[in-house]
Design an enzyme around this catalytic site. Structure first.
Site, PDB file in Angstrom:
ATOM      1  N   ASN A 198       5.678   5.443   2.980  1.00 56.15           N
ATOM      2  CA  ASN A 198       5.722   4.124   2.311  1.00 56.15           C
ATOM      3  C   ASN A 198       5.385   2.974   3.254  1.00 56.15           C
ATOM      4  OD1 ASN A 198       7.467   6.042   0.820  1.00 56.15           O
ATOM      5  ND2 ASN A 198       7.689   4.308  -0.574  1.00 56.15           N
TER       6      ASN A 198
ATOM      7  N   GLY B  87      -3.298  16.212  -6.336  1.00 58.12           N
ATOM      8  CA  GLY B  87      -4.636  15.702  -6.002  1.00 58.12           C
ATOM      9  C   GLY B  87      -4.772  15.524  -4.500  1.00 58.12           C
TER      10      GLY B  87
ATOM     11  N   PHE C 124      10.839  -5.914  -5.636  1.00 62.12           N
ATOM     12  CA  PHE C 124      12.103  -6.583  -5.268  1.00 62.12           C
ATOM     13  C   PHE C 124      11.845  -8.007  -4.773  1.00 62.12           C
ATOM     14  CE2 PHE C 124      14.950  -2.578  -4.291  1.00 62.12           C
ATOM     15  CZ  PHE C 124      14.812  -2.174  -5.614  1.00 62.12           C
TER      16      PHE C 124
ATOM     17  N   VAL D 225       8.229  -0.548  -4.776  1.00 66.08           N
ATOM     18  CA  VAL D 225       9.572  -1.132  -4.708  1.00 66.08           C
ATOM     19  C   VAL D 225       9.638  -2.420  -3.887  1.00 66.08           C
ATOM     20  CG1 VAL D 225      10.396   0.316  -2.767  1.00 66.08           C
ATOM     21  CG2 VAL D 225      12.010  -0.544  -4.455  1.00 66.08           C
TER      22      VAL D 225
ATOM     23  N   TYR E 241      -1.047  12.822  -8.599  1.00 66.96           N
ATOM     24  CA  TYR E 241      -1.208  12.212  -7.269  1.00 66.96           C
ATOM     25  C   TYR E 241      -0.904  13.246  -6.182  1.00 66.96           C
ATOM     26  CZ  TYR E 241      -0.492   8.696  -3.544  1.00 66.96           C
ATOM     27  OH  TYR E 241      -0.546   7.942  -2.391  1.00 66.96           O
TER      28      TYR E 241
HETATM   29  P1  NAD Z   1      -4.164   0.313  -3.321  1.00 69.05           P
HETATM   30  O1  NAD Z   1      -3.976   0.767  -4.727  1.00 69.05           O
HETATM   31  O2  NAD Z   1      -3.905  -1.112  -2.988  1.00 69.05           O
HETATM   32  O3  NAD Z   1      -5.632   0.647  -2.817  1.00 69.05           O
HETATM   33  C1  NAD Z   1      -6.413   1.705  -3.310  1.00 69.05           C
HETATM   34  C2  NAD Z   1      -7.845   1.200  -3.469  1.00 69.05           C
HETATM   35  O4  NAD Z   1      -8.664   2.264  -3.957  1.00 69.05           O
HETATM   36  C3  NAD Z   1      -7.953   0.056  -4.489  1.00 69.05           C
HETATM   37  O5  NAD Z   1      -8.730  -0.984  -3.966  1.00 69.05           O
HETATM   38  C4  NAD Z   1      -8.628   0.716  -5.690  1.00 69.05           C
HETATM   39  O6  NAD Z   1      -9.367  -0.179  -6.483  1.00 69.05           O
HETATM   40  C5  NAD Z   1      -9.486   1.765  -5.004  1.00 69.05           C
HETATM   41  N1  NAD Z   1      -9.849   2.889  -5.874  1.00 69.05           N
HETATM   42  C6  NAD Z   1      -9.035   3.592  -6.703  1.00 69.05           C
HETATM   43  N2  NAD Z   1      -9.741   4.540  -7.343  1.00 69.05           N
HETATM   44  C7  NAD Z   1     -11.011   4.427  -6.903  1.00 69.05           C
HETATM   45  C8  NAD Z   1     -12.224   5.117  -7.208  1.00 69.05           C
HETATM   46  N3  NAD Z   1     -12.247   6.132  -8.084  1.00 69.05           N
HETATM   47  N4  NAD Z   1     -13.366   4.738  -6.582  1.00 69.05           N
HETATM   48  C9  NAD Z   1     -13.366   3.705  -5.698  1.00 69.05           C
HETATM   49  N5  NAD Z   1     -12.245   3.014  -5.372  1.00 69.05           N
HETATM   50  C10 NAD Z   1     -11.095   3.375  -5.971  1.00 69.05           C
HETATM   51  O7  NAD Z   1      -3.259   1.279  -2.415  1.00 69.05           O
HETATM   52  P2  NAD Z   1      -2.983   1.293  -0.844  1.00 69.05           P
HETATM   53  O8  NAD Z   1      -1.524   1.154  -0.657  1.00 69.05           O
HETATM   54  O9  NAD Z   1      -3.905   0.391  -0.137  1.00 69.05           O
HETATM   55  O10 NAD Z   1      -3.351   2.806  -0.495  1.00 69.05           O
HETATM   56  C11 NAD Z   1      -4.551   3.159   0.157  1.00 69.05           C
HETATM   57  C12 NAD Z   1      -4.583   4.679   0.384  1.00 69.05           C
HETATM   58  O11 NAD Z   1      -3.469   5.059   1.202  1.00 69.05           O
HETATM   59  C13 NAD Z   1      -4.488   5.492  -0.894  1.00 69.05           C
HETATM   60  O12 NAD Z   1      -5.340   6.611  -0.773  1.00 69.05           O
HETATM   61  C14 NAD Z   1      -3.046   5.939  -0.918  1.00 69.05           C
HETATM   62  O13 NAD Z   1      -2.887   7.162  -1.603  1.00 69.05           O
HETATM   63  C15 NAD Z   1      -2.731   6.079   0.557  1.00 69.05           C
HETATM   64  N6  NAD Z   1      -1.275   5.918   0.797  1.00 69.05           N
HETATM   65  C16 NAD Z   1      -0.707   4.682   0.755  1.00 69.05           C
HETATM   66  C17 NAD Z   1       0.663   4.559   0.933  1.00 69.05           C
HETATM   67  C18 NAD Z   1       1.354   3.224   0.923  1.00 69.05           C
HETATM   68  O14 NAD Z   1       2.576   3.189   0.999  1.00 69.05           O
HETATM   69  N7  NAD Z   1       0.673   2.110   0.856  1.00 69.05           N
HETATM   70  C19 NAD Z   1       1.450   5.704   1.142  1.00 69.05           C
HETATM   71  C20 NAD Z   1       0.826   6.945   1.157  1.00 69.05           C
HETATM   72  C21 NAD Z   1      -0.541   7.036   1.004  1.00 69.05           C
HETATM   73  N1  UDP Z   2      12.110   1.789  -7.256  1.00 68.04           N
HETATM   74  C1  UDP Z   2      13.151   0.999  -7.729  1.00 68.04           C
HETATM   75  N2  UDP Z   2      12.843  -0.156  -8.379  1.00 68.04           N
HETATM   76  C2  UDP Z   2      11.567  -0.571  -8.574  1.00 68.04           C
HETATM   77  C3  UDP Z   2      10.498   0.223  -8.078  1.00 68.04           C
HETATM   78  C4  UDP Z   2      10.815   1.415  -7.437  1.00 68.04           C
HETATM   79  O1  UDP Z   2      14.337   1.317  -7.554  1.00 68.04           O
HETATM   80  O2  UDP Z   2      11.372  -1.650  -9.163  1.00 68.04           O
HETATM   81  C5  UDP Z   2      12.450   3.030  -6.532  1.00 68.04           C
HETATM   82  C6  UDP Z   2      11.699   4.275  -6.995  1.00 68.04           C
HETATM   83  O3  UDP Z   2      12.393   4.904  -8.053  1.00 68.04           O
HETATM   84  C7  UDP Z   2      11.675   5.099  -5.728  1.00 68.04           C
HETATM   85  C8  UDP Z   2      11.618   4.068  -4.608  1.00 68.04           C
HETATM   86  O4  UDP Z   2      12.032   2.836  -5.189  1.00 68.04           O
HETATM   87  O5  UDP Z   2      12.878   5.829  -5.604  1.00 68.04           O
HETATM   88  C9  UDP Z   2      10.245   3.881  -4.016  1.00 68.04           C
HETATM   89  O6  UDP Z   2       9.336   3.683  -5.098  1.00 68.04           O
HETATM   90  P1  UDP Z   2       7.817   3.296  -4.902  1.00 68.04           P
HETATM   91  O7  UDP Z   2       7.201   3.217  -6.257  1.00 68.04           O
HETATM   92  O8  UDP Z   2       7.712   2.111  -4.013  1.00 68.04           O
HETATM   93  O9  UDP Z   2       7.174   4.504  -4.071  1.00 68.04           O
HETATM   94  P2  UDP Z   2       7.397   6.098  -4.009  1.00 68.04           P
HETATM   95  O10 UDP Z   2       7.919   6.323  -2.645  1.00 68.04           O
HETATM   96  O11 UDP Z   2       8.361   6.549  -5.044  1.00 68.04           O
HETATM   97  O12 UDP Z   2       6.029   6.646  -4.235  1.00 68.04           O
END
Ligand code: NAD
Ligand code: UDP
Length: 312
Positions: A175, A149, A192, A188, A146
């Site tokens: 997050n 990538g 929770f 997380v 991840y």
């Molecule tokens: P999510 O997993 O709910 O959404 C990701 C979506 O992408 C899903 O609908 C999934 O089916 C689709 N997807 C995955 N692989 C695919 C592929 N090869 N082709 C087409 N579709 C594909 O996650 P999210 O929280 O909505 O995250 C959305 C974006 O934001 C992601 O790129 C993630 O890395 C980024 N992001 C999210 C967070 C967060 O906390 N939510 C934090 C940092 C970055």
């Molecule tokens: N975590 C936890 N319990 C859970 C899921 C996650 O204590 O059931 C912790 C995890 O180890 C990390 C933080 O919560 O330290 C945030 O995890 P998350 O998977 O939400 O996102 P990250 O920021 O690690 O990508």
């Protein structure tokens, strides 16, 4: 207002589905592309009645042709549980997905925004994290599919911008949580809340002293759209997140209080390379986008708990 045609990849996911809705509400035409790996049709089913919304099953690792004005590239599993399920596919999604969307943007002269992540900073040695920090990432660890990538995707965005004048926006998302997270997403906040509502043990990984900064989804999407619409020569990368910093114990206690739950905290092994601390410096977002979060954790959790009460 100019009505735009906008492509959202990963549009059936947690953030993508709510972004599609926000853009439709602003009067734009939206094409949602998803392979439904971690997203679901259910997330966008309420949008299908809108004639300006189109849903397409497609994998971003394969080329895709369309005429649009803007592309939000969100396709990629975001939860560690899901992105580690098939790490090779995760790398392909980030890297080939970026190449395909950048190639498309180049051909049709569209503007393209990349949903990058605070994970590009890895387990950070500086705190809070500013955009100028290059990060501390293990290239062969569990999270590297991840992290690396997403780092290569940022590189590709910069390369297409510099070499081919593609109009880009790089957003580093911290997050984010809120309604429409999948109850088994594995992150997380949803873990929770679901555990507390079901009276199950709250699973703390490690001793729970690691920190995260949690941004409510509405705030995050406002930052995302502002970045897309920002002045042409501002390309980022820019941190978007809530600087409020909490330990996982503090988060668990708050969730217990707000759900009125008697669940017990149980301690489980800390996954390898789990970052110890994370907090965005959002000075740049404030200056360039006039953006800062407005919803504190307690308020955002209340809204998220209300949603989960309707589905678990
Ligand atoms: P999510 O997993 O709910 O959404 C990701 C979506 O992408 C899903 O609908 C999934 O089916 C689709 N997807 C995955 N692989 C695919 C592929 N090869 N082709 C087409 N579709 C594909 O996650 P999210 O929280 O909505 O995250 C959305 C974006 O934001 C992601 O790129 C993630 O890395 C980024 N992001 C999210 C967070 C967060 O906390 N939510 C934090 C940092 C970055
Ligand atoms: N975590 C936890 N319990 C859970 C899921 C996650 O204590 O059931 C912790 C995890 O180890 C990390 C933080 O919560 O330290 C945030 O995890 P998350 O998977 O939400 O996102 P990250 O920021 O690690 O990508």
């Amino acid at each position: 207002m100019i009505k735009k045609k906008i492509l959202v990849t990963g549009g059936a996911g947690f953030l993508g589905s709510q972004l599609c809705e926000k853009l439709l509400n602003q009067g734009h035409e939206v094409v949602c592309l998803d392979n439904y790996f971690t997203g679901q049709k259910q997330n966008v089913v309420n949008l299908l009645k809108n004639p300006y919304f189109e849903l397409i099953r497609h994998d971003v690792t394969m080329p895709f042709f369309i005429e649009v004005d803007e592309i939000y590239n969100l396709a990629c599993p975001a939860s560690p549980v899901h992105y580690q399920y098939n790490p090779i596919k995760t790398v392909k999604t980030s890297v080939m997905g970026a190449i395909n969307m950048l190639g498309l943007a180049k051909r049709i002269r569209a503007k393209v925004l990349q949903a990058s992540t605070s994970e590009v900073y890895g387990d950070p040695e500086i705190h809070p994290q500013t955009e100028s920090y290059w990060g501390h990432v293990n290239p062969i660890g569990l999270r590297s599919c991840y992290d690396e990538g997403k780092r290569v995707a940022e590189t590709l965005f910069m390369n297409y911008h510099q070499q081919n004048n593609v109009r880009i926006k790089l957003m580093r998302i911290f997050n984010t949580y809120g309604p429409k997270m999948h109850p088994h997403d594995g992150r997380v906040v949803s873990n929770f809340i679901v555990q507390a509502l079901n009276g199950e043990d709250i699973t703390i990984y490690g001793n729970g002293s690691q920190t995260r900064s949690f941004c409510y989804v509405d705030d995050l999407l406002e930052g995302m759209v502002r970045l897309m619409n920002s002045r042409e020569d501002f390309i980022g990368p820019v941190n978007i997140g809530n600087p409020g910093e909490f330990t996982m114990i503090e988060l668990a206690e708050l969730v217990l209080k707000l759900t009125d739950s008697h669940s017990k905290l149980v301690f489980m092994p800390l996954p390898s390379d789990d970052p110890l601390q994370r907090k965005p410096d959002i000075t740049l977002a404030k200056k360039e986008l006039g953006w800062e979060p407005t919803i504190p954790l307690e308020e955002g959790l209340k809204r998220t708990i209300a949603y989960f009460k309707t589905i678990v």
